[in-house]
Design an enzyme around this catalytic site. Structure first.
Site, PDB file in Angstrom:
ATOM      1  CE  LYS A 263       9.331  62.274  15.493  1.00  0.00           C
ATOM      2  NZ  LYS A 263       9.424  61.159  16.463  1.00  0.00           N
TER       3      LYS A 263
ATOM      4  CD  GLU B 125      17.135  55.063   4.044  1.00  0.00           C
ATOM      5  OE1 GLU B 125      16.363  54.135   3.693  1.00  0.00           O
ATOM      6  OE2 GLU B 125      17.806  55.047   5.074  1.00  0.00           O
TER       7      GLU B 125
ATOM      8  CB  CYS C 224      15.938  50.610   5.186  1.00  0.00           C
ATOM      9  SG  CYS C 224      17.506  51.414   5.449  1.00  0.00           S
TER      10      CYS C 224
ATOM     11  CD  GLU D 231      10.805  47.973   5.023  1.00  0.00           C
ATOM     12  OE1 GLU D 231       9.994  48.888   5.216  1.00  0.00           O
ATOM     13  OE2 GLU D 231      12.026  48.160   4.872  1.00  0.00           O
TER      14      GLU D 231
HETATM   15  P1  NDP Z   1       7.449  55.362  10.730  1.00  0.00           P
HETATM   16  O1  NDP Z   1       7.858  55.666   9.351  1.00  0.00           O
HETATM   17  O2  NDP Z   1       6.061  55.724  11.115  1.00  0.00           O
HETATM   18  O3  NDP Z   1       8.450  56.060  11.781  1.00  0.00           O
HETATM   19  C1  NDP Z   1       9.694  56.635  11.478  1.00  0.00           C
HETATM   20  C2  NDP Z   1       9.793  58.031  12.089  1.00  0.00           C
HETATM   21  O4  NDP Z   1       8.762  58.854  11.559  1.00  0.00           O
HETATM   22  C3  NDP Z   1       9.602  58.051  13.600  1.00  0.00           C
HETATM   23  O5  NDP Z   1      10.425  59.062  14.158  1.00  0.00           O
HETATM   24  C4  NDP Z   1       8.139  58.426  13.722  1.00  0.00           C
HETATM   25  O6  NDP Z   1       7.808  58.989  14.956  1.00  0.00           O
HETATM   26  C5  NDP Z   1       8.013  59.444  12.614  1.00  0.00           C
HETATM   27  N1  NDP Z   1       6.655  59.692  12.158  1.00  0.00           N
HETATM   28  C6  NDP Z   1       5.581  58.866  12.210  1.00  0.00           C
HETATM   29  N2  NDP Z   1       4.487  59.476  11.685  1.00  0.00           N
HETATM   30  C7  NDP Z   1       4.879  60.714  11.298  1.00  0.00           C
HETATM   31  C8  NDP Z   1       4.226  61.827  10.684  1.00  0.00           C
HETATM   32  N3  NDP Z   1       2.933  61.785  10.367  1.00  0.00           N
HETATM   33  N4  NDP Z   1       4.937  62.927  10.415  1.00  0.00           N
HETATM   34  C9  NDP Z   1       6.246  62.991  10.711  1.00  0.00           C
HETATM   35  N5  NDP Z   1       6.925  61.984  11.309  1.00  0.00           N
HETATM   36  C10 NDP Z   1       6.254  60.858  11.599  1.00  0.00           C
HETATM   37  O7  NDP Z   1       7.713  53.831  10.977  1.00  0.00           O
HETATM   38  P2  NDP Z   1       7.089  52.846  12.059  1.00  0.00           P
HETATM   39  O8  NDP Z   1       7.804  53.053  13.335  1.00  0.00           O
HETATM   40  O9  NDP Z   1       5.604  52.954  12.108  1.00  0.00           O
HETATM   41  O10 NDP Z   1       7.476  51.424  11.430  1.00  0.00           O
HETATM   42  C11 NDP Z   1       6.630  50.846  10.458  1.00  0.00           C
HETATM   43  C12 NDP Z   1       7.434  50.184   9.373  1.00  0.00           C
HETATM   44  O11 NDP Z   1       8.216  51.156   8.695  1.00  0.00           O
HETATM   45  C13 NDP Z   1       8.458  49.165   9.830  1.00  0.00           C
HETATM   46  O12 NDP Z   1       7.887  47.935  10.091  1.00  0.00           O
HETATM   47  C14 NDP Z   1       9.384  49.135   8.646  1.00  0.00           C
HETATM   48  O13 NDP Z   1       8.826  48.329   7.650  1.00  0.00           O
HETATM   49  C15 NDP Z   1       9.391  50.581   8.168  1.00  0.00           C
HETATM   50  N6  NDP Z   1      10.579  51.315   8.662  1.00  0.00           N
HETATM   51  C16 NDP Z   1      11.593  51.555   7.785  1.00  0.00           C
HETATM   52  C17 NDP Z   1      12.739  52.175   8.226  1.00  0.00           C
HETATM   53  C18 NDP Z   1      13.883  52.443   7.310  1.00  0.00           C
HETATM   54  O14 NDP Z   1      15.013  52.439   7.770  1.00  0.00           O
HETATM   55  N7  NDP Z   1      13.649  52.746   6.053  1.00  0.00           N
HETATM   56  C19 NDP Z   1      12.918  52.563   9.624  1.00  0.00           C
HETATM   57  C20 NDP Z   1      11.759  52.322  10.445  1.00  0.00           C
HETATM   58  C21 NDP Z   1      10.639  51.718   9.963  1.00  0.00           C
HETATM   59  P3  NDP Z   1       7.407  58.063  16.206  1.00  0.00           P
HETATM   60  O15 NDP Z   1       8.060  56.767  16.071  1.00  0.00           O
HETATM   61  O16 NDP Z   1       7.930  58.844  17.306  1.00  0.00           O
HETATM   62  O17 NDP Z   1       5.925  57.959  16.198  1.00  0.00           O
END
Ligand code: NDP
Length: 495
Positions: free
Chosen positions: A191, A266, A300, A397
Site C-alpha cells: 500500500k 521504521e 527520516c 521531527e
Molecule cells: P503516516 O505515518 O501517517 O503515513 C505513512 C503511511 O502510513 C502512509 O502510507 C499512510 O497512508 C499510512 N497510514 C496512515 N495511517 C494509517 C493507519 N491507521 N494504519 C495503517 N497505515 C496508515 O505519515 P504522514 O503522512 O501523516 O506524515 C506525518 C509525519 O510523519 C511527517 O511529517 C514525518 O514527520 C513523519 N514521516 C516519517 C517518515 C519516515 O520515513 N520515517 C515518512 C513519512 C512521514 P496515507 O498516506 O495513504 O494516508
C-alpha cells in the site's frame, strides 16, 4: 510498460497505471472509489487513482494467501526466484526515464534525482536481495539431551506481508520492503501513500513482466485510515512492514493485536549531527547541509539537530546558511532545481507551523524561515541558530528543509544532548580524531552512525531505529530476521 531511451520528460503525458493490481489483473475498487493525485510542484490534480476499500483488501489478501500457500512462488527454486528478482531490478533500470518522470510528478523530487538516484537505488535493492534468495539457510545444532538426535533449523517465510510505505521516497522505500520480503519467499500486499501511489503500481507491473507470478505482489493504493487500517487489523495478513510517523506506528501496534502480527516499524527521527572543532570544516559544512536539505528534508534520517563546537560554531552556521541560500528550489522538471517542493499541502502546513514555532520560541532565523510564495508547496531551506533544547523545533521531527544549530563545549555534554531524544534513528560525527569518532559512535543511541559523511545508504547496510524510531531493520542480511521465522526440527535417530 514501454521502455524509453533518454527522453526529455513530458509532465503532461498521461499516466498508464491508475487502477488496483490484484492477482495480476488491473481492477477498479469494488465500490468504484477513486482519489485525486496532486503534483506538488503546482498544487494541481494530474490524475485519479482507484482507492482500495475493505472489500479490495479482502480480495488482495485472498490472492496473496493463495499465491503463498499453493502458488508457484513458494515452489519455485531459490535460483529461479533469484533470477526473477534480478530481472525486476533490470526492468526498473530499463524503464528509469518513465519511472523517474512519474516519481517527479507525484512526489516532487527533481527529475535528475528521481531518474538517476531513486530508480537505480531501487534497482540495486532488487539486485542485492536477489542474491539472498539462494542463501537463506538454517543450522545443524548439537544438543545434550540423552539419545541420538539430529537437530536442525529451517528459515521459512512468514506468509502474507503487508508493506505500508510513505511519500518521501515512494519507490525506494517500497523496494526496501518488497525485495527482501519476496527474496525470503513471502507474498506481498503493497500500500503506497495516498500522496504518491503511482510508482508502486509501476513496480507491480514490472514484477509481472519479470516473471513474478500473479498474487505474489498485489498493489492497492488507498488511505491510511481506511486501506491501511484494514490491512493492519486483517487476520489474513501475517506481518506488516511499515515506514512512517511514530504516531501511526503506535496505531499499527494496537491494530495488529488480533492475530499478533509480526511488525517491522521504521519510524521518525530527530537525528543529531555533531561537528567537532578538529573536523575538516569545509567537508562538514557541505555534508551536513546535504544531510538536512536533500529531498527538501523529507528523510527520516535527516541530520536535523546540528551540534557544533563553540570554537567553530559561527563559521559552520554561516557556511551552512550560505549553502542554504544558494540552493535552487523549484519544479522538479526544471533541470536547474536542486530540491523540489514538499510532497503535499498538508505537509506544507505542518512544516510552516514549525517555522512559526521556531521564531515564537526564540530561535534565531539565520536564513529562510518562509514558504516560497508561488504555486506549489515550496519552503526556503532554513537555518535556525541559538536554539534551546526544550524548543519544539529541537525535540520534534519537522521533516522539512529546516536545521536547528546548537552550541556545545565538551564531548560528554554533546553526547548527552544528542541522546536526549525519544528518537534514535541516526547520527553524524565530523572529526579527524579516530578515537573521538569511535568512542562517540559507540555512545550514540541510534541505529546508524555516519562518520565524516552523512546519509550513505547501501542495500548491504542494515538500517533501522533505536528507541521510538522503530522495530527491526531494513536491508543487509539482518533484514531476513524480520522476513523469516525459524523452525526447529528434532529427529530421533534411535528408531
Ligand atoms: P503516516 O505515518 O501517517 O503515513 C505513512 C503511511 O502510513 C502512509 O502510507 C499512510 O497512508 C499510512 N497510514 C496512515 N495511517 C494509517 C493507519 N491507521 N494504519 C495503517 N497505515 C496508515 O505519515 P504522514 O503522512 O501523516 O506524515 C506525518 C509525519 O510523519 C511527517 O511529517 C514525518 O514527520 C513523519 N514521516 C516519517 C517518515 C519516515 O520515513 N520515517 C515518512 C513519512 C512521514 P496515507 O498516506 O495513504 O494516508
Amino acid at each position: 510498460m514501454t521502455t524509453t531511451a533518454n527522453h526529455t520528460p513530458d509532465p503532461t503525458k498521461a499516466i498508464d497505471r491508475t487502477r488496483l493490481l490484484i492477482h495480476g489483473e488491473w481492477v477498479d475498487a469494488a465500490d468504484g472509489a477513486e482519489f485525486d493525485v496532486y503534483n506538488p510542484s503546482t498544487g494541481q490534480v494530474f490524475t485519479r487513482v482507484s482507492e482500495a476499500g475493505p472489500e479490495d483488501v479482502n480480495r488482495a489478501v485472498e490472492s496473496s494467501r493463495k499465491a503463498f500457500e499453493e502458488g508457484p512462488w513458494r515452489n519455485m527454486t531459490p535460483l529461479d526466484r533469484s533470477a526473477a528478482l534480478w530481472r525486476l531490478g533490470d526492468l526498473l533500470l530499463e524503464n528509469a526515464d518513465e519511472i523517474g518522470r512519474v516519481e517527479t510528478l507525484d512526489q516532487g523530487q527533481p527529475f535528475s534525482i528521481a531518474r538517476h538516484g531513486s530508480v537505480p537505488s531501487a534497482a540495486r535493492m532488487f539486485h542485492y536481495m536477489s542474491g539472498w534468495a539462494t542463501k537463506i539457510e538454517g543450522n545443524t545444532i548439537p544438543i545434550s539431551a540423552g539419545g541420538d538426535f539430529h537437530v536442525y533449523t529451517r528459515r521459512e517465510p512468514i506468509g502474507v506481508v503487508g508493506c505500508i510505505v510513505p511519500w518521501n521516497f515512494p519507490l525506494v522505500i517500497a523496494a526496501w520492503k518488497v525485495a527482501p520480503a519476496l527474496a525470503a519467499g513471502n507474498t506481498v500486499i503493497l500500500k503506497p501513500a495516498e500522496q504518491t501511489p503511482l510508482t508502486a503500481l509501476m513496480l507491480g507491473e514490472l514484477a509481472l513482466e519479470a516473471g513474478i507470478p500473479p498474487g505474489v505482489l498485489n498493489v492497492i493504493p488507498g488511505f491510511g485510515g481506511r486501506t491501511g487500517q484494514t490491512m493492519t487489523e486483517h487476520m489474513g495478513i501475517d506481518k506488516i512492514s511499515f515506514t512512517g510517523s511514530t504516531t501511526t506506528g503506535r496505531r499499527i501496534v494496537d491494530a495488529s493485536k488480533g492475530n499478533l502480527k509480526r511488525l517491522s516499524l521504521e519510524l521518525g527521527g530527530k537525528s543529531a549531527n555533531i561537528i567537532f572543532p578538529d573536523a575538516d570544516i569545509e567537508a562538514a559544512i557541505g555534508g551536513s547541509a546535504n544531510g538536512i536539505f536533500f529531498n527538501a528534508g523529507q528523510a527520516c534520517a535527516a541530520g536535523s539537530r546540528l551540534y557544533v563546537h563553540e570554537n567553530v560554531y559561527d563559521e559552520v552556521v554561516a557556511g551552512i546558511a550560505e549553502v542554504a541560500k544558494n540552493i535552487k528550489v523549484g519544479d522538479g522538471f526544471d533541470p536547474t532545481s536542486e530540491i523540489g517542493p514538499l510532497a503535499s499541502a498538508q505537509h506544507l502546513d505542518r512544516v510552516t507551523g514549525y517555522l512559526q514555532s521556531g521564531v515564537s520560541e526564540g530561535a534565531r532565523t539565520v536564513t529562510g524561515g518562509t514558504q516560497i510564495d508561488t504555486q506549489g508547496y515550496y519552503v526556503a531551506p532554513t537555518v535556525f541558530a541559538d536554539a534551546r533544547e526544550d524548543q519544539k523545533i529541537v525535540q520534534e521531527e519537522i521533516f522539512g528543509p529546516v536545521v536547528v544549530a546548537l552550541k556545545f563545549t565538551d564531548t560528554e555534554e554533546v553526547v548527552r544532548a544528542a541522546n536526549r531524544s525519544a528518537y534514535g534513528l541516526a547520527g553524524g560525527i565530523w572529526t579527524k580524531n579516530i578515537s573521538t569518532a569511535h568512542k562517540v559512535a559507540a555512545q550514540f543511541q541510534a541505529g546508524s552512525v555516519w562518520v565524516n559523511c552523512y546519509q550513505v545508504f547501501d542495500p548491504a547496510m542494515p538500517f533501522g531505529g533505536y528507541k521510538e524510531s522503530g522495530w527491526g531493520r531494513e536491508m543487509g542480511h539482518e533484514v531476513f530476521n524480520d522476513y523469516t521465522q525459524v523452525k526447529t526440527v528434532c529427529v530421533n535417530l534411535d528408531t
